[in-house]
Enzyme design. Structure first.
Site, PDB file in Angstrom:
ATOM      1  N   LYS A  55      19.389 -53.435  32.650  1.00 45.45           N
ATOM      2  CA  LYS A  55      19.634 -51.874  32.035  1.00 45.45           C
ATOM      3  C   LYS A  55      19.040 -51.607  30.773  1.00 45.45           C
ATOM      4  O   LYS A  55      18.787 -52.574  29.904  1.00 45.45           O
ATOM      5  CB  LYS A  55      21.086 -51.819  31.991  1.00 45.45           C
ATOM      6  N   SER A  99      27.552 -46.104  34.403  1.00 42.78           N
ATOM      7  CA  SER A  99      26.304 -45.946  33.668  1.00 42.78           C
ATOM      8  C   SER A  99      25.332 -46.838  34.052  1.00 42.78           C
ATOM      9  O   SER A  99      24.191 -46.169  33.698  1.00 42.78           O
ATOM     10  CB  SER A  99      26.529 -45.895  32.154  1.00 42.78           C
ATOM     11  N   SER A 125      31.012 -49.434  34.548  1.00 42.80           N
ATOM     12  CA  SER A 125      29.915 -49.104  34.556  1.00 42.80           C
ATOM     13  C   SER A 125      28.757 -50.085  35.367  1.00 42.80           C
ATOM     14  O   SER A 125      27.780 -49.906  35.755  1.00 42.80           O
ATOM     15  CB  SER A 125      28.967 -48.851  33.366  1.00 42.80           C
TER      16      SER A 125
END
Length: 390
Positions: free
Chosen positions: A75, A148, A172
């Protein structure tokens, strides 16, 4: 085996082939990079593809005695030395860290090859993918990936990486894993260092794997976990080999099924049926499945949303003051709301959070662990993200 088939293997299978020298780390890395070039225009999984760095790392792994070479994606919330780290925000569009986050260092030490940085919501806040095209679900391009860490979910499900990392504050890792048909694991708070991870809510943030199999998630978690002097809230306990525990025997394991969640009218029937079916499998494998009442779980979303609004506004207060228009529309609203949120309401949420935690501790079968009562007492020293205004 054709090089084009390599991305469809698990981490465990690739590790065996690389160790036996049936395939090389360079071949595996090239296979994933070619697939990213060919397909990621459909999925928008990556914000940055680090082709040159990945191939150099693969060549180094090829020459090493103890060879690694597993291609991973991470990420864009994690610092990566020499590689752009944007947090999916205009504010950090050109930010290039001069050091790695600890979990990135741990991955490299385990021999991983970093393919690139994956798409995410702006600053990992839950207001949607406003700054870049949203990642698309490989199972159905018109469906969402969840956030996310949506880019990590899309990349892993589309076989654009062998395994990936996400960060979970309020779901997330778990949302993308669930929505993309993957295995997502939110580790125990303190198991994985957060040094070099952009800050969201310090007492809730934690990084973990998003993988295609439980075994791959266990391998990934073993690689990234461990004490870090730069994050004093990491556990000093030795990291076990999580993969070794996957023997299928659940004798002595107790599984609590939270009554208030299972009986909530908002739970879809097919979702409830799937959970019940999974619980049946756990029982067949030897686990004891029990109903547990934790009444405050009914208010869990509210209790988590308060710090999710207030703490980012505090962490980024200078940017909120000076660069508010550089945030996406929904995040501007959230950050302004957090900036004027009444102290009394925040205090009440923290009291309710403590009551919630006490209910968990008091639930039948819950084991209270020594050394974890400090969670609310302060924030980690040098809990770093780029210019966190602290």
């Amino acid at each position: 085996m054709s090089q084009r088939d390599l991305p469809f293997l698990t981490v465990a299978e690739l590790s065996r082939l690389i160790e036996s020298r049936e395939v090389s780390p360079v071949e595996v890395t090239e296979a994933y990079l070619d697939r990213i070039d060919e397909l990621d225009f459909k999925f928008n999984a990556f914000l940055t593809v680090s082709r040159r760095e990945a191939l150099n790392a693969a060549r180094d792994a090829e020459q090493a005695i103890a060879r690694g070479g597993i291609p991973v994606a991470v990420k864009d919330q994690f610092w990566t030395k020499g590689i752009r780290t944007t947090g999916a925000t205009r504010i950090l569009a050109d930010f290039v860290p001069d050091e790695d986050a600890t979990i990135i260092s741990n991955l490299k030490r385990a021999g991983a090859v970093l393919l690139g940085k994956t798409n995410m919501t702006e600053f990992a806040m839950g207001a949607g993918f406003e700054r870049f095209s949203p990642p698309r679900n490989p199972w159905h391009l018109d469906r969402r990936t969840g956030g996310s860490s949506g880019g990590s979910g899309a990349a892993t499900a589309a076989f654009l990486c062998a395994t990936s990392l996400g960060e979970d504050t309020g779901g997330s890792i778990r949302f993308p894993a669930t929505w993309c048909g993957l295995v997502g694991h939110r580790p125990t708070w303190g198991l994985v260092s957060r040094y070099g991870v952009m800050t969201g809510v310090w007492s809730m943030d934690t990084a973990g794997p998003i993988s295609r199999t439980v075994e791959d998630a266990a391998i990934t978690l073993t690689a990234i976990a461990g004490h870090d002097e730069r994050d004093p809230y990491t556990s000093s306990q030795p990291v076990p080999d999580f993969r070794a525990g996957l023997n299928g025997n659940l004798q002595g394991i107790r599984v609590g099924v939270i009554t208030e969640q299972m009986d909530d009218e908002s739970v879809a029937v097919d979702t409830r049926d799937a959970v019940l079916k999974a619980l049946g499998v756990l029982g067949e494998l030897g686990a004891t499945v029990e109903r547990v009442s934790i009444p405050l779980t009914a208010h869990g979303a509210i209790l988590s949303q308060v710090p999710l609004v207030v703490e980012p506004a505090l962490n980024m207060r200078e940017w909120v003051r000076d660069r508010l228009q550089d945030y996406g529309h929904n995040n501007r609203i959230g950050l302004l709301t957090g900036s004027i949120f009444p102290a009394q309401a925040y205090y009440k949420a923290q009291k309710l959070r403590t009551m919630f935690r006490n209910q968990v501790h008091e639930a039948p079968g819950t084991i209270r662990r020594a050394g974890h009562s400090h969670i609310e007492r302060g924030r980690p020293a040098d809990r770093r993200g780029p210019d966190n205004n602290e």
